[in-house]
Design a protein around this motif. Structure first.
Motif, PDB file in Angstrom:
ATOM      1  N   ARG A  49       0.846  -1.187   0.000  1.00  0.00           N
ATOM      2  CA  ARG A  49       0.000   0.000   0.000  1.00  0.00           C
ATOM      3  C   ARG A  49       0.888   1.245   0.000  1.00  0.00           C
ATOM      4  O   ARG A  49       2.022   1.206   0.465  1.00  0.00           O
ATOM      5  CB  ARG A  49      -0.919   0.013   1.229  1.00  0.00           C
ATOM      6  N   LEU A  50       0.359   2.329  -0.512  1.00  0.00           N
ATOM      7  CA  LEU A  50       1.121   3.561  -0.665  1.00  0.00           C
ATOM      8  C   LEU A  50       0.721   4.591   0.383  1.00  0.00           C
ATOM      9  O   LEU A  50      -0.455   4.734   0.713  1.00  0.00           O
ATOM     10  CB  LEU A  50       0.866   4.142  -2.060  1.00  0.00           C
ATOM     11  N   ARG A  51       1.728   5.287   0.906  1.00  0.00           N
ATOM     12  CA  ARG A  51       1.474   6.478   1.709  1.00  0.00           C
ATOM     13  C   ARG A  51       2.365   7.590   1.170  1.00  0.00           C
ATOM     14  O   ARG A  51       3.553   7.377   0.935  1.00  0.00           O
ATOM     15  CB  ARG A  51       1.774   6.259   3.191  1.00  0.00           C
ATOM     16  N   LEU A  52       1.796   8.755   0.967  1.00  0.00           N
ATOM     17  CA  LEU A  52       2.547   9.902   0.462  1.00  0.00           C
ATOM     18  C   LEU A  52       3.093  10.707   1.632  1.00  0.00           C
ATOM     19  O   LEU A  52       2.469  10.799   2.692  1.00  0.00           O
ATOM     20  CB  LEU A  52       1.661  10.772  -0.421  1.00  0.00           C
ATOM     21  N   SER A  53       4.255  11.315   1.440  1.00  0.00           N
ATOM     22  CA  SER A  53       4.925  12.018   2.529  1.00  0.00           C
ATOM     23  C   SER A  53       4.279  13.359   2.874  1.00  0.00           C
ATOM     24  O   SER A  53       4.463  13.864   3.981  1.00  0.00           O
ATOM     25  CB  SER A  53       6.400  12.243   2.178  1.00  0.00           C
ATOM     26  N   GLY A  54       3.548  13.958   1.949  1.00  0.00           N
ATOM     27  CA  GLY A  54       2.933  15.254   2.194  1.00  0.00           C
ATOM     28  C   GLY A  54       1.917  15.214   3.325  1.00  0.00           C
ATOM     29  O   GLY A  54       1.221  14.215   3.505  1.00  0.00           O
ATOM     30  N   ARG A  55       1.817  16.294   4.066  1.00  0.00           N
ATOM     31  CA  ARG A  55       0.943  16.336   5.238  1.00  0.00           C
ATOM     32  C   ARG A  55      -0.451  16.901   4.946  1.00  0.00           C
ATOM     33  O   ARG A  55      -1.363  16.758   5.762  1.00  0.00           O
ATOM     34  CB  ARG A  55       1.590  17.171   6.354  1.00  0.00           C
ATOM     35  N   GLN A  56      -0.627  17.547   3.793  1.00  0.00           N
ATOM     36  CA  GLN A  56      -1.914  18.152   3.501  1.00  0.00           C
ATOM     37  C   GLN A  56      -2.994  17.088   3.322  1.00  0.00           C
ATOM     38  O   GLN A  56      -2.731  15.983   2.840  1.00  0.00           O
ATOM     39  CB  GLN A  56      -1.827  19.013   2.234  1.00  0.00           C
ATOM     40  N   PRO A  57      -4.245  17.412   3.695  1.00  0.00           N
ATOM     41  CA  PRO A  57      -5.339  16.438   3.586  1.00  0.00           C
ATOM     42  C   PRO A  57      -5.525  15.868   2.183  1.00  0.00           C
ATOM     43  O   PRO A  57      -5.950  14.719   2.032  1.00  0.00           O
ATOM     44  CB  PRO A  57      -6.563  17.254   4.019  1.00  0.00           C
ATOM     45  N   VAL A  58      -5.182  16.650   1.151  1.00  0.00           N
ATOM     46  CA  VAL A  58      -5.367  16.161  -0.213  1.00  0.00           C
ATOM     47  C   VAL A  58      -4.534  14.909  -0.479  1.00  0.00           C
ATOM     48  O   VAL A  58      -4.939  14.032  -1.262  1.00  0.00           O
ATOM     49  CB  VAL A  58      -5.029  17.268  -1.242  1.00  0.00           C
ATOM     50  N   PHE A  59      -3.401  14.766   0.198  1.00  0.00           N
ATOM     51  CA  PHE A  59      -2.577  13.588  -0.012  1.00  0.00           C
ATOM     52  C   PHE A  59      -3.193  12.334   0.592  1.00  0.00           C
ATOM     53  O   PHE A  59      -2.958  11.223   0.119  1.00  0.00           O
ATOM     54  CB  PHE A  59      -1.169  13.822   0.532  1.00  0.00           C
ATOM     55  N   ARG A  60      -3.996  12.503   1.659  1.00  0.00           N
ATOM     56  CA  ARG A  60      -4.701  11.348   2.199  1.00  0.00           C
ATOM     57  C   ARG A  60      -5.753  10.865   1.205  1.00  0.00           C
ATOM     58  O   ARG A  60      -5.980   9.658   1.070  1.00  0.00           O
ATOM     59  CB  ARG A  60      -5.374  11.726   3.528  1.00  0.00           C
ATOM     60  N   LEU A  61      -6.395  11.784   0.504  1.00  0.00           N
ATOM     61  CA  LEU A  61      -7.373  11.409  -0.519  1.00  0.00           C
ATOM     62  C   LEU A  61      -6.679  10.717  -1.686  1.00  0.00           C
ATOM     63  O   LEU A  61      -7.171   9.706  -2.200  1.00  0.00           O
ATOM     64  CB  LEU A  61      -8.128  12.652  -1.000  1.00  0.00           C
ATOM     65  N   LEU A  62      -5.525  11.230  -2.082  1.00  0.00           N
ATOM     66  CA  LEU A  62      -4.774  10.599  -3.174  1.00  0.00           C
ATOM     67  C   LEU A  62      -4.342   9.191  -2.796  1.00  0.00           C
ATOM     68  O   LEU A  62      -4.439   8.255  -3.612  1.00  0.00           O
ATOM     69  CB  LEU A  62      -3.550  11.448  -3.505  1.00  0.00           C
ATOM     70  N   GLU A  63      -3.852   9.016  -1.575  1.00  0.00           N
ATOM     71  CA  GLU A  63      -3.455   7.687  -1.115  1.00  0.00           C
ATOM     72  C   GLU A  63      -4.621   6.708  -1.225  1.00  0.00           C
ATOM     73  O   GLU A  63      -4.464   5.596  -1.737  1.00  0.00           O
ATOM     74  CB  GLU A  63      -3.004   7.740   0.342  1.00  0.00           C
ATOM     75  N   TRP A  64      -5.766   7.141  -0.723  1.00  0.00           N
ATOM     76  CA  TRP A  64      -6.942   6.259  -0.748  1.00  0.00           C
ATOM     77  C   TRP A  64      -7.288   5.879  -2.179  1.00  0.00           C
ATOM     78  O   TRP A  64      -7.549   4.697  -2.471  1.00  0.00           O
ATOM     79  CB  TRP A  64      -8.131   6.964  -0.090  1.00  0.00           C
ATOM     80  N   ALA A  65      -7.281   6.848  -3.084  1.00  0.00           N
ATOM     81  CA  ALA A  65      -7.647   6.586  -4.468  1.00  0.00           C
ATOM     82  C   ALA A  65      -6.653   5.647  -5.139  1.00  0.00           C
ATOM     83  O   ALA A  65      -7.042   4.713  -5.857  1.00  0.00           O
ATOM     84  CB  ALA A  65      -7.748   7.907  -5.238  1.00  0.00           C
ATOM     85  N   ILE A  66      -5.351   5.877  -4.919  1.00  0.00           N
ATOM     86  CA  ILE A  66      -4.327   5.029  -5.538  1.00  0.00           C
ATOM     87  C   ILE A  66      -4.413   3.606  -4.997  1.00  0.00           C
ATOM     88  O   ILE A  66      -4.363   2.624  -5.761  1.00  0.00           O
ATOM     89  CB  ILE A  66      -2.927   5.626  -5.297  1.00  0.00           C
ATOM     90  N   ASN A  67      -4.556   3.458  -3.686  1.00  0.00           N
ATOM     91  CA  ASN A  67      -4.625   2.121  -3.096  1.00  0.00           C
ATOM     92  C   ASN A  67      -5.886   1.389  -3.517  1.00  0.00           C
ATOM     93  O   ASN A  67      -5.853   0.175  -3.774  1.00  0.00           O
ATOM     94  CB  ASN A  67      -4.548   2.222  -1.570  1.00  0.00           C
ATOM     95  N   ARG A  68      -6.967   2.119  -3.606  1.00  0.00           N
ATOM     96  CA  ARG A  68      -8.227   1.506  -4.043  1.00  0.00           C
ATOM     97  C   ARG A  68      -8.126   1.047  -5.489  1.00  0.00           C
ATOM     98  O   ARG A  68      -8.530  -0.063  -5.835  1.00  0.00           O
ATOM     99  CB  ARG A  68      -9.358   2.526  -3.876  1.00  0.00           C
ATOM    100  N   ARG A  69      -7.578   1.910  -6.333  1.00  0.00           N
ATOM    101  CA  ARG A  69      -7.441   1.582  -7.750  1.00  0.00           C
ATOM    102  C   ARG A  69      -6.551   0.363  -7.958  1.00  0.00           C
ATOM    103  O   ARG A  69      -6.887  -0.560  -8.698  1.00  0.00           O
ATOM    104  CB  ARG A  69      -6.849   2.762  -8.508  1.00  0.00           C
ATOM    105  N   SER A  70      -5.405   0.346  -7.294  1.00  0.00           N
ATOM    106  CA  SER A  70      -4.466  -0.756  -7.495  1.00  0.00           C
ATOM    107  C   SER A  70      -5.020  -2.074  -6.956  1.00  0.00           C
ATOM    108  O   SER A  70      -4.793  -3.138  -7.544  1.00  0.00           O
ATOM    109  CB  SER A  70      -3.120  -0.436  -6.856  1.00  0.00           C
ATOM    110  N   SER A  71      -5.759  -2.008  -5.853  1.00  0.00           N
ATOM    111  CA  SER A  71      -6.342  -3.212  -5.290  1.00  0.00           C
ATOM    112  C   SER A  71      -7.401  -3.805  -6.217  1.00  0.00           C
ATOM    113  O   SER A  71      -7.458  -5.019  -6.428  1.00  0.00           O
ATOM    114  CB  SER A  71      -6.953  -2.901  -3.918  1.00  0.00           C
ATOM    115  N   LEU A  72      -8.234  -2.937  -6.792  1.00  0.00           N
ATOM    116  CA  LEU A  72      -9.295  -3.412  -7.674  1.00  0.00           C
ATOM    117  C   LEU A  72      -8.759  -3.861  -9.031  1.00  0.00           C
ATOM    118  O   LEU A  72      -9.231  -4.852  -9.600  1.00  0.00           O
ATOM    119  CB  LEU A  72     -10.350  -2.315  -7.873  1.00  0.00           C
ATOM    120  N   SER A  73      -7.780  -3.147  -9.539  1.00  0.00           N
ATOM    121  CA  SER A  73      -7.280  -3.433 -10.883  1.00  0.00           C
ATOM    122  C   SER A  73      -6.205  -4.514 -10.910  1.00  0.00           C
ATOM    123  O   SER A  73      -5.966  -5.146 -11.944  1.00  0.00           O
ATOM    124  CB  SER A  73      -6.724  -2.157 -11.518  1.00  0.00           C
TER     125      SER A  73
END
Length: 227
Positions: free
Chosen positions: A109-133
């Motif tokens: 699973r991926l975690r991005l180093s940035g602290r802004q909330p937008v990076f938590r959304l990106l992490e969720w989207a990337i992990n969800r996409r990779s898990s499904l695909s």
């Protein structure tokens, strides 16, 4: 008994990051190989990496070619392909537990180093996409059993999307093991280029790749020049 693992890290001008990444790997995975493959860095990458890796190779520029070179000299039962700005947030004991049953291939699973909330959304989207695909990327530390990598003849020598292409081939043979472990990757790409712009660009590149656009054209669009 812990199975031997080989980390393979392709680098190009990564002097600010590579030493700390290798030091962390040495602490958390003391028995694993740390193979660095340089593609012609013009900064101090080689000097920074040399004291902290188990082997340093000099090869032709191109991430796929560099990773294939590293795999040829690796001795581990598992090959772990890691980007130079990514760090596993786990240790050998945790990894060994996840490799019980000898999965053919997988990623974390991926975690991005940035602290802004937008990076938590990106992490969720990337992990969800990779898990499904069933398609992971180098940011997520692709891992393959050596025999599976060799049977599939490694990465195709593409200037971009080499990880996506390999995952697509592997997915036809077996679903990946999505490890319940996290790799922290630098968010510098999103921070430098802008989050919205980077997301749209990556969507466009993936769509172009799926539609058969030549990887060389995609590479020029991404890097702004031919590698």
């Amino acid at each position: 008994m812990t199975r031997h693992c080989s980390f393979i890290i392709p680098v190009l001008n990564e002097a600010p990051h590579i030493a700390s990444v290798l030091q962390t790997l040495a602490e958390r995975f003391p028995e694993a190989q740390r193979i660095v493959v340089d593609g012609g860095s013009t900064d101090a990458t080689v000097a920074q990496a040399l004291p902290h890796c188990t082997q340093l190779l000099l090869g032709a520029r191109g991430r796929a070619a560099q990773m294939n070179l590293g795999a040829r000299v690796a001795s581990g039962d598992y090959l772990l392909f890691l980007h130079a700005d990514s760090v596993p947030d786990f240790d050998m004991q945790q990894l060994t537990a996840c490799l019980h049953g000898r999965p053919q291939w997988g990623f974390c699973r991926l975690r991005l180093s940035g602290r802004q909330p937008v990076f938590r959304l990106l992490e969720w989207a990337i992990n969800r996409r990779s898990s499904l695909s069933g398609i992971g990327t180098g940011d997520q530390m692709l891992l393959l059993r050596r025999d599976v990598f060799e049977r599939n003849q490694g990465f195709a020598t593409l200037p971009l999307m080499e990880d996506v292409e390999l995952c697509a081939r592997l997915r036809q043979q077996a679903r990946p093991r999505v490890l319940p472990l996290t790799v922290e990757t630098s968010s510098r790409r999103w921070e430098q280029r802008g989050v919205a712009r980077t997301v749209l660009q990556m969507w466009a590149l993936r769509l172009g790749f799926a539609l058969g656009v030549a990887p060389a054209h995609l590479s020029r669009a991404y890097y702004g020049r031919q590698l």
